[in-house]
Motif scaffolding. Structure first.
Motif, PDB file in Angstrom:
ATOM      1  N   ASP A  51       0.824  -1.203   0.000  1.00 12.15           N
ATOM      2  CA  ASP A  51       0.000   0.000   0.000  1.00 12.15           C
ATOM      3  C   ASP A  51       0.858   1.253   0.000  1.00 12.15           C
ATOM      4  OD1 ASP A  51      -2.330  -1.424  -0.041  1.00 12.15           O
ATOM      5  OD2 ASP A  51      -2.764  -1.194   2.089  1.00 12.15           O
ATOM      6  N   GLU A  52       0.258   2.347  -0.436  1.00 13.86           N
ATOM      7  CA  GLU A  52       0.976   3.615  -0.573  1.00 13.86           C
ATOM      8  C   GLU A  52       0.239   4.726   0.170  1.00 13.86           C
ATOM      9  OE1 GLU A  52       1.645   6.697  -4.230  1.00 13.86           O
ATOM     10  OE2 GLU A  52       1.928   4.554  -4.663  1.00 13.86           O
ATOM     11  N   VAL A  53       0.986   5.512   0.911  1.00 17.10           N
ATOM     12  CA  VAL A  53       0.421   6.644   1.645  1.00 17.10           C
ATOM     13  C   VAL A  53       1.197   7.900   1.295  1.00 17.10           C
ATOM     14  CG1 VAL A  53       0.311   7.737   3.934  1.00 17.10           C
ATOM     15  CG2 VAL A  53      -0.610   5.441   3.609  1.00 17.10           C
ATOM     16  N   THR A  54       0.461   8.953   0.945  1.00 18.60           N
ATOM     17  CA  THR A  54       1.053  10.283   0.802  1.00 18.60           C
ATOM     18  C   THR A  54       0.545  11.136   1.955  1.00 18.60           C
ATOM     19  OG1 THR A  54       1.127  10.126  -1.616  1.00 18.60           O
ATOM     20  CG2 THR A  54       1.256  12.330  -0.656  1.00 18.60           C
ATOM     21  N   MET A  55       1.476  11.722   2.700  1.00 14.00           N
ATOM     22  CA  MET A  55       1.128  12.509   3.881  1.00 14.00           C
ATOM     23  C   MET A  55       1.673  13.920   3.713  1.00 14.00           C
ATOM     24  SD  MET A  55       1.614  11.421   7.890  1.00 14.00           S
ATOM     25  CE  MET A  55       0.623   9.956   7.609  1.00 14.00           C
ATOM     26  N   THR A  56       0.801  14.901   3.931  1.00 11.86           N
ATOM     27  CA  THR A  56       1.154  16.302   3.698  1.00 11.86           C
ATOM     28  C   THR A  56       0.920  17.118   4.963  1.00 11.86           C
ATOM     29  OG1 THR A  56       0.455  16.072   1.385  1.00 11.86           O
ATOM     30  CG2 THR A  56       0.750  18.308   2.228  1.00 11.86           C
ATOM     31  N   LYS A  57       1.898  17.915   5.331  1.00  9.72           N
ATOM     32  CA  LYS A  57       1.770  18.824   6.480  1.00  9.72           C
ATOM     33  C   LYS A  57       0.924  20.029   6.070  1.00  9.72           C
ATOM     34  CE  LYS A  57       4.594  21.984   9.241  1.00  9.72           C
ATOM     35  NZ  LYS A  57       5.926  22.606   9.365  1.00  9.72           N
ATOM     36  N   VAL A  58      -0.067  20.372   6.926  1.00  7.53           N
ATOM     37  CA  VAL A  58      -0.937  21.508   6.646  1.00  7.53           C
ATOM     38  C   VAL A  58      -1.090  22.349   7.915  1.00  7.53           C
ATOM     39  CG1 VAL A  58      -2.222  20.360   4.806  1.00  7.53           C
ATOM     40  CG2 VAL A  58      -3.005  20.151   7.175  1.00  7.53           C
ATOM     41  N   LYS A  59      -1.540  23.585   7.743  1.00 11.30           N
ATOM     42  CA  LYS A  59      -1.698  24.486   8.893  1.00 11.30           C
ATOM     43  C   LYS A  59      -2.891  24.098   9.764  1.00 11.30           C
ATOM     44  CE  LYS A  59       0.455  28.527   6.725  1.00 11.30           C
ATOM     45  NZ  LYS A  59       0.259  29.937   6.292  1.00 11.30           N
ATOM     46  N   GLN A  60      -3.967  23.622   9.157  1.00 18.31           N
ATOM     47  CA  GLN A  60      -5.160  23.260   9.915  1.00 18.31           C
ATOM     48  C   GLN A  60      -4.872  22.068  10.809  1.00 18.31           C
ATOM     49  OE1 GLN A  60      -8.597  22.443   7.508  1.00 18.31           O
ATOM     50  NE2 GLN A  60      -9.833  21.755   9.235  1.00 18.31           N
ATOM     51  N   LEU A  61      -5.177  22.188  12.089  1.00 16.44           N
ATOM     52  CA  LEU A  61      -4.896  21.112  13.032  1.00 16.44           C
ATOM     53  C   LEU A  61      -5.758  19.893  12.743  1.00 16.44           C
ATOM     54  CD1 LEU A  61      -4.588  23.062  16.429  1.00 16.44           C
ATOM     55  CD2 LEU A  61      -2.798  22.493  14.770  1.00 16.44           C
ATOM     56  N   LEU A  92       1.546  11.969  16.637  1.00 10.54           N
ATOM     57  CA  LEU A  92       1.637  13.426  16.792  1.00 10.54           C
ATOM     58  C   LEU A  92       1.309  13.846  18.222  1.00 10.54           C
ATOM     59  CD1 LEU A  92      -0.052  14.635  13.474  1.00 10.54           C
ATOM     60  CD2 LEU A  92       2.385  14.751  14.044  1.00 10.54           C
ATOM     61  N   GLU A  93       0.295  13.226  18.801  1.00 10.82           N
ATOM     62  CA  GLU A  93      -0.081  13.559  20.180  1.00 10.82           C
ATOM     63  C   GLU A  93       1.028  13.194  21.153  1.00 10.82           C
ATOM     64  OE1 GLU A  93      -3.700  11.453  20.752  1.00 10.82           O
ATOM     65  OE2 GLU A  93      -4.942  12.977  19.751  1.00 10.82           O
ATOM     66  N   ASP A  94       1.587  12.009  21.024  1.00 14.14           N
ATOM     67  CA  ASP A  94       2.622  11.569  21.960  1.00 14.14           C
ATOM     68  C   ASP A  94       3.900  12.381  21.830  1.00 14.14           C
ATOM     69  OD1 ASP A  94       0.905   9.714  22.956  1.00 14.14           O
ATOM     70  OD2 ASP A  94       1.928   7.954  22.138  1.00 14.14           O
ATOM     71  N   LEU A  95       4.128  12.938  20.666  1.00 17.82           N
ATOM     72  CA  LEU A  95       5.325  13.760  20.463  1.00 17.82           C
ATOM     73  C   LEU A  95       5.055  15.244  20.717  1.00 17.82           C
ATOM     74  CD1 LEU A  95       6.917  12.122  17.283  1.00 17.82           C
ATOM     75  CD2 LEU A  95       7.358  11.651  19.692  1.00 17.82           C
ATOM     76  N   GLY A  96       3.868  15.557  21.161  1.00 18.85           N
ATOM     77  CA  GLY A  96       3.548  16.934  21.520  1.00 18.85           C
ATOM     78  C   GLY A  96       3.402  17.870  20.350  1.00 18.85           C
ATOM     79  N   LEU A  97       3.022  17.324  19.183  1.00 20.64           N
ATOM     80  CA  LEU A  97       2.955  18.147  17.968  1.00 20.64           C
ATOM     81  C   LEU A  97       1.544  18.296  17.419  1.00 20.64           C
ATOM     82  CD1 LEU A  97       6.126  16.734  16.169  1.00 20.64           C
ATOM     83  CD2 LEU A  97       5.891  18.961  17.279  1.00 20.64           C
ATOM     84  N   ALA A  98       0.562  17.699  18.080  1.00 19.81           N
ATOM     85  CA  ALA A  98      -0.802  17.737  17.560  1.00 19.81           C
ATOM     86  C   ALA A  98      -1.380  19.146  17.514  1.00 19.81           C
ATOM     87  CB  ALA A  98      -1.701  16.824  18.395  1.00 19.81           C
ATOM     88  N   GLU A  99      -0.849  20.048  18.349  1.00 20.16           N
ATOM     89  CA  GLU A  99      -1.329  21.433  18.355  1.00 20.16           C
ATOM     90  C   GLU A  99      -0.436  22.355  17.540  1.00 20.16           C
ATOM     91  OE1 GLU A  99      -4.242  22.174  19.682  1.00 20.16           O
ATOM     92  OE2 GLU A  99      -4.413  20.046  20.188  1.00 20.16           O
ATOM     93  N   GLU A 100       0.566  21.790  16.867  1.00 15.16           N
ATOM     94  CA  GLU A 100       1.496  22.588  16.060  1.00 15.16           C
ATOM     95  C   GLU A 100       1.028  22.701  14.602  1.00 15.16           C
ATOM     96  OE1 GLU A 100       4.395  24.070  17.048  1.00 15.16           O
ATOM     97  OE2 GLU A 100       4.142  23.486  19.156  1.00 15.16           O
ATOM     98  N   PHE A 101       0.526  21.605  14.062  1.00 11.04           N
ATOM     99  CA  PHE A 101       0.090  21.572  12.664  1.00 11.04           C
ATOM    100  C   PHE A 101      -0.768  20.325  12.470  1.00 11.04           C
ATOM    101  CE2 PHE A 101       4.268  19.603  13.004  1.00 11.04           C
ATOM    102  CZ  PHE A 101       4.055  18.349  12.452  1.00 11.04           C
ATOM    103  N   GLY A 102      -1.347  20.171  11.295  1.00  9.97           N
ATOM    104  CA  GLY A 102      -2.122  18.994  10.966  1.00  9.97           C
ATOM    105  C   GLY A 102      -1.529  18.271   9.772  1.00  9.97           C
ATOM    106  N   VAL A 103      -2.130  17.133   9.421  1.00 14.92           N
ATOM    107  CA  VAL A 103      -1.677  16.398   8.238  1.00 14.92           C
ATOM    108  C   VAL A 103      -2.885  15.926   7.442  1.00 14.92           C
ATOM    109  CG1 VAL A 103       0.505  15.640   9.256  1.00 14.92           C
ATOM    110  CG2 VAL A 103      -1.514  14.184   9.449  1.00 14.92           C
ATOM    111  N   GLU A 104      -2.692  15.853   6.133  1.00 12.34           N
ATOM    112  CA  GLU A 104      -3.687  15.278   5.233  1.00 12.34           C
ATOM    113  C   GLU A 104      -3.110  14.030   4.594  1.00 12.34           C
ATOM    114  OE1 GLU A 104      -6.194  19.323   4.067  1.00 12.34           O
ATOM    115  OE2 GLU A 104      -4.788  18.450   2.601  1.00 12.34           O
ATOM    116  N   ILE A 105      -3.950  13.027   4.425  1.00  9.84           N
ATOM    117  CA  ILE A 105      -3.490  11.704   4.010  1.00  9.84           C
ATOM    118  C   ILE A 105      -4.226  11.247   2.753  1.00  9.84           C
ATOM    119  CG2 ILE A 105      -3.385   9.264   4.660  1.00  9.84           C
ATOM    120  CD1 ILE A 105      -3.230  10.227   7.598  1.00  9.84           C
TER     121      ILE A 105
END
Length: 331
Positions: A51-61, A92-105
């Motif tokens: 399987d293939e996943v493309t993950m993109t960092k976005v501003k929306q949490l 993201l939550e465990d690394l303390g980054l869930a409130e920094e940015f979001g991701v789209e998959i």
């Protein structure tokens, strides 16, 4: 899911925000769980399918799934119900980054669902590997594995590792223990191939597990223990004869094989064309022939496909060496 480490420690010691990427694309492989005699404790990764996943960092949490292709509409877009997004969010939550940015998959299924080839685990591993790569790889594969196991629990109700461990680690893996989790990589003999046939029949994983007896006769357990030990010894000694005679299942296969049409006939064909062993991949309906060469594996899959065609049973076939890399970045 237990936290890998405290978020504060992870952010302070491992997260370099300058290393966070904007987008990654990841492939994760299918797997052959159980390796016939090692129910829930053995498995290996293959080169294809996967399987293939493309993950993109976005501003929306938050974590969102923007598209799923190749699933015929069977997988949930709800980020809390899909293993790819749910596991990525937990990282993201465990690394303390869930409130920094979001991701789209974006998820692309290149393998059939319900095939016995670890379809859910390939997606889960691709997602977990992708979010870690997006963050600059702060976690080791060993630290990513618990997230993948939780993904399996979400997908099929049972948090086993015989698919996700080889899909993530690559190669052949032994799950020595679940509590505590102890994964042992095993040698991959040169020239070992798998000829895989996926008949288009429905064998749900949950149904297949319900057929398994809670208790087995001691004499059968002794045979199975000997086979698992013999297989591990054969892998270390590069002894294909020992590998072949050890990959026999006297506990699970007899009850699961009744769910797979033409199983006995397929097994007879594989053995007659030189397979070292033949059995069910995971919970089925895919079956696998272990061979000592690519040519023999191709011959077996062609012969079985020809047989199934005569029975008016459609199928997919795959021939692969053992994938020792596991997931990988694309592009």
């Amino acid at each position: 899911m237990n936290e890998v480490k405290s978020a504060e420690l992870m952010v302070d010691q491992r997260i370099n925000k300058d290393n966070i990427l904007n987008q990654v694309r990841v492939f994760a492989p299918a797997t052959v769980a159980n390796m016939i005699c090692g129910f829930d404790v053995l498995g290996f990764a293959v080169e294809a399918p996967g399987d293939e996943v493309t993950m993109t960092k976005v501003k929306q949490l938050g974590v969102r799934i923007t598209s799923i292709k190749g699933d015929d509409g069977r997988l949930p877009l709800d980020p809390e119900q899909n293993t790819v997004s749910a596991c990525a969010m937990k990282v993201l939550e465990d690394l303390g980054l869930a409130e920094e940015f979001g991701v789209e998959i974006e998820l692309v299924k290149h393998m059939p669902i319900g095939s016995g080839l670890g379809s859910s685990s390939a997606s889960t591993v691709a997602g977990v590997f992708a979010v870690n790569a997006l963050l600059g790889n702060p976690l080791t594969k060993e630290e990513l594995l618990p997230y993948c196991i939780e993904g399996e629990k979400l997908a099929c109700g049972h948090g086993h590792a015989d698919n996700v461990a080889p899909a993530l680690m690559g190669g052949i893996t032994l799950i020595r223990s679940y509590e505590p989790l102890d994964i042992v990589p095993l040698p991959v003999p040169a020239g070992m191939y798998a000829g895989i046939v996926f008949p288009h029949v429905d064998v749900p994983t949950r149904d297949a597990r319900q057929l398994i007896k809670e208790r087995v006769p001691l004499k059968d357990a002794v045979v199975q223990w000997g086979n698992v030990a013999g297989l591990v010894a054969g892998l270390y000694q590069n002894d294909f004869a020992l590998i072949g005679r050890s990959m026999q299942d006297v506990i699970i296969e007899p009850v699961r094989a009744i769910l797979i049409p033409q199983f006995a006939e397929m097994k007879a064909i594989a053995m007659s064309y030189g397979a070292l062993s033949f059995g069910i991949s995971g919970s089925g309906p895919s079956v696998v022939a272990i061979t000592q060469s690519e040519a023999v594996a191709k011959t077996i899959t062609i012969a079985i496909k020809n047989h199934l065609d005569k029975q008016e049973i459609d199928c997919n076939t795959y021939v692969s060496a053992v994938n020792t890399e596991g997931p990988r970045l694309l592009d």
